[in-house]
Design a protein around this motif. Sequence first.
Motif, mmCIF file in Angstrom:
data_model
loop_
_atom_site.group_PDB
_atom_site.id
_atom_site.type_symbol
_atom_site.label_atom_id
_atom_site.label_comp_id
_atom_site.label_asym_id
_atom_site.label_seq_id
_atom_site.Cartn_x
_atom_site.Cartn_y
_atom_site.Cartn_z
ATOM 1 N N GLY A 174 0.849 -1.192 0.000
ATOM 2 C CA GLY A 174 0.000 0.000 0.000
ATOM 3 C C GLY A 174 0.880 1.236 0.000
ATOM 4 O O GLY A 174 1.902 1.267 0.672
ATOM 5 N N CYS A 175 0.499 2.262 -0.769
ATOM 6 C CA CYS A 175 1.286 3.503 -0.785
ATOM 7 C C CYS A 175 1.069 4.241 0.537
ATOM 8 O O CYS A 175 -0.068 4.458 0.935
ATOM 9 N N PRO A 176 2.174 4.620 1.251
ATOM 10 C CA PRO A 176 1.995 5.299 2.538
ATOM 11 C C PRO A 176 1.373 6.688 2.399
ATOM 12 O O PRO A 176 0.847 7.227 3.353
ATOM 13 N N THR A 177 1.423 7.276 1.193
ATOM 14 C CA THR A 177 0.924 8.642 1.023
ATOM 15 C C THR A 177 -0.511 8.686 0.511
ATOM 16 O O THR A 177 -1.343 9.397 1.059
ATOM 17 N N CYS A 178 -0.805 7.922 -0.560
ATOM 18 C CA CYS A 178 -2.152 8.028 -1.115
ATOM 19 C C CYS A 178 -2.976 6.767 -0.871
ATOM 20 O O CYS A 178 -4.177 6.774 -1.109
ATOM 21 N N GLY A 179 -2.350 5.690 -0.407
ATOM 22 C CA GLY A 179 -3.097 4.502 -0.029
ATOM 23 C C GLY A 179 -3.329 3.499 -1.147
ATOM 24 O O GLY A 179 -3.875 2.421 -0.898
ATOM 25 N N HIS A 191 7.672 2.673 -7.539
ATOM 26 C CA HIS A 191 7.066 3.977 -7.313
ATOM 27 C C HIS A 191 5.560 3.840 -7.436
ATOM 28 O O HIS A 191 5.073 3.074 -8.265
ATOM 29 N N CYS A 192 4.824 4.588 -6.618
ATOM 30 C CA CYS A 192 3.366 4.541 -6.673
ATOM 31 C C CYS A 192 2.911 5.056 -8.036
ATOM 32 O O CYS A 192 3.363 6.113 -8.486
ATOM 33 N N VAL A 193 2.012 4.305 -8.705
ATOM 34 C CA VAL A 193 1.575 4.729 -10.035
ATOM 35 C C VAL A 193 0.696 5.977 -9.959
ATOM 36 O O VAL A 193 0.555 6.694 -10.940
ATOM 37 N N ARG A 194 0.111 6.235 -8.807
ATOM 38 C CA ARG A 194 -0.792 7.369 -8.706
ATOM 39 C C ARG A 194 -0.071 8.633 -8.235
ATOM 40 O O ARG A 194 -0.231 9.689 -8.820
ATOM 41 N N CYS A 195 0.729 8.539 -7.137
ATOM 42 C CA CYS A 195 1.308 9.771 -6.589
ATOM 43 C C CYS A 195 2.829 9.825 -6.759
ATOM 44 O O CYS A 195 3.454 10.805 -6.351
ATOM 45 N N HIS A 196 3.430 8.777 -7.331
ATOM 46 C CA HIS A 196 4.887 8.724 -7.581
ATOM 47 C C HIS A 196 5.721 8.659 -6.305
ATOM 48 O O HIS A 196 6.917 8.920 -6.339
ATOM 49 N N GLU A 197 5.094 8.329 -5.188
ATOM 50 C CA GLU A 197 5.856 8.169 -3.944
ATOM 51 C C GLU A 197 6.745 6.926 -4.069
ATOM 52 O O GLU A 197 6.361 5.945 -4.697
ATOM 53 N N LYS A 198 7.961 7.015 -3.476
ATOM 54 C CA LYS A 198 8.849 5.859 -3.485
ATOM 55 C C LYS A 198 8.238 4.766 -2.602
ATOM 56 O O LYS A 198 7.765 5.053 -1.500
#
Length: 380
Positions: A174-179, A191-198
Amino acid sequence: MALALSALIALLLAVSFPFISFSVSGVGNRIELSQTATTLIGFHQPLVAIAVIMTIAVLPAVYLLGVLWLQFGLLRDHPLPFSRSIARSLAHLTPWMMADVFIIGALVSLIKIAGLADIELGISFWAFCAFALLLLMTTQSIDADWMWFSLEGEPLAPEGTKTGLPAAEQGLTGCPTCGLINRLSSQGRGHCVRCHEKLHQRLPQSLQRTWALLTASAIMYIPANVYPIMTTTSLGSSTPSTIIGGVVQLLQMGSWPIAAVIFIASVIVPVGKLVALTWLCLVVKRSNLLNAQSRTRLYRLTEFIGRWSMVDVFVVAILVALIRAGSLMSITPGPAALAFGSVVVLTMLAAMSFDPRLIWDLPLPTPLRRKAATKEPVDG
Ligand SMILES: [Zn+2]
């Protein structure tokens, strides 16, 4: 948008009018909000000054401008450029905004000097209270799910995602920033496909980093308590006071509720945080289903309370600015202010580098493990 705009206006008012004024037998002083930081530079405490101005004004202003930029684009159904990076940074900025803690610091400072001088609260003080409240309401009213949905469209889980199985086994996280649930590369990164968070399956060297930051903050906690946090000079005689000394002094003055606030914020919270995180690092490998939930709760608590320790640093900043080289009395910051400020920042970083998912990496119960060992590998 309405809340963010009001908060920004309140902040503008708070920096343009007098904050607090005080007078002792006719000799008075009046400070503006920015002087709580700039006076510290004059006393060779630039790092503490930067920490104060960043946490009470600069970062909140950046945050509010970011919210306005983002929501303005979303309202017009046409996101403005950089919306994605701004939305990502909002989540990272939140723990470092400490306007509410600063208000507690201001109240403590006022009670500390209430007996010594006549105090008048300026327009800026009330504007800052409104700003802190509006900022809190802004952070609470942002719906991150809706925001990401509007920015990047409907979230979809990667193909082949199965429910009821741990994500790590399926190479998901799960992405820690956008979920959003993402598939990781075979090295457990991406990298998160939605928010590009590592993304990492587990934060790399999470325990080592946490140990290092905890050790550093435990070391800094020693000078923070041994050296004076401020020195009061009155009619030629100087009295240095340590953190504990300040609590004792408040008790002698009879203001035990304030003494309790300072004792909780400056002693119980940082020590409790150090002990709790150390304990979590020690036992995380031996978690089981019975204690994983309570350990996660303990972790969330340490993450939540950390910033409240800044109260004492803010008290020093306000008192030093207010009672400056006057003929009757002056207050100067001590070396403990920087040491204590770094304890707060280091423990906050330690909590952020601890990966709470490690608590849930439970060893499988024996019958299940046997089953898993005999199971044939599945294609695809
Ligand atoms: Zn994301």
